[in-house]
Design a protein around this motif. Sequence first.
Motif, short mmCIF file in Angstrom:
data_model
loop_
_atom_site.label_atom_id
_atom_site.label_comp_id
_atom_site.label_asym_id
_atom_site.label_seq_id
_atom_site.Cartn_x
_atom_site.Cartn_y
_atom_site.Cartn_z
N ASP A 162 46.09 -18.38 39.41
CA ASP A 162 45.07 -17.35 39.24
C ASP A 162 44.54 -17.48 37.82
N CYS A 209 46.13 -15.28 35.11
CA CYS A 209 47.59 -15.32 35.04
C CYS A 209 48.01 -16.11 33.80
N LYS A 260 43.10 -22.38 44.32
CA LYS A 260 42.76 -21.09 43.73
C LYS A 260 43.40 -19.98 44.56
N TRP A 261 44.22 -19.16 43.90
CA TRP A 261 44.89 -18.04 44.58
C TRP A 261 44.63 -16.77 43.77
N PRO A 262 43.47 -16.15 43.95
CA PRO A 262 43.08 -14.99 43.12
C PRO A 262 43.72 -13.69 43.60
N SER A 320 39.31 -12.34 39.02
CA SER A 320 40.01 -13.56 39.42
C SER A 320 39.31 -14.22 40.59
N GLU A 321 38.88 -13.41 41.56
CA GLU A 321 38.21 -14.00 42.72
C GLU A 321 36.86 -14.60 42.33
N THR A 364 51.94 -15.89 41.22
CA THR A 364 51.47 -17.10 40.55
C THR A 364 52.25 -17.30 39.25
#
Length: 237
Positions: free
Chosen positions: A78, A81, A108-110, A116-117, A193
């Motif tokens: 993220d 993060c 990508k893991w928001p 974040s997204e 994350t």
Amino acid sequence: IDRATDDLGFIPMDDPPGFRRLSLVGSTSGAINPFAGIGASVEVAETDEVIPEADFCSALFGRTSFQPGIAPVAFFSDYNCPNCELLAEDLNALAAEAHGGVHLRRHKWPILGAASETSARAAIAAGWQGAQSSFNRRLQRTSFALSEAYLRNVGASAEIDPDRLLVDMASDATRRELRTSAALVKRFGFPGTPALVVGRTIVVGTIRTATLEALFKQSNPQVPRRGEVVPDPRTGG
């Protein structure tokens, strides 16, 4: 680094089959149930996508096969993060020093909010124009609000089409990439994350640099130690 191999205890996993987890667990950010919809992106919270077994490795690593001497790595992170930023520095250095011995696939893991997204969508969209690396550097924990004007400026500095960038951020292709990454996260059951998959080994959270190097060496003995100078097989120098 030889002493770091003492840390490499593994726990077999029933699912996904054939994978194992590093017994060490490092620091994570956003250690919540990412599928409860609390603080998570829409793509992560609502994904019900199931990746067919035949496509699993392709979705995870971006490739279905690897030549001997190449360590496949999938990195889930993220942009907001701080632990991800630290691990990304080690990964980038190891990949650069491996001279093609590491294949790094960034997911990508928001899970840390709307910013974040937006960052994740911008980086994926930049990737369609071949500029994801430069966006990664600019977006990692940026202190600026991710407004349309800011994204246009970043796009212009990366020498890509800012209008296309904004369109691609909302495209089905970008949405599919986020959903695929979210489906992989759900399958592995990551609690937060960052998370890594090195070959068949799952790593949760940040770990010591020496431990990461030892894991890479075990996955691919041809990966050099940090600071070791080796010939580049692509150039002979």
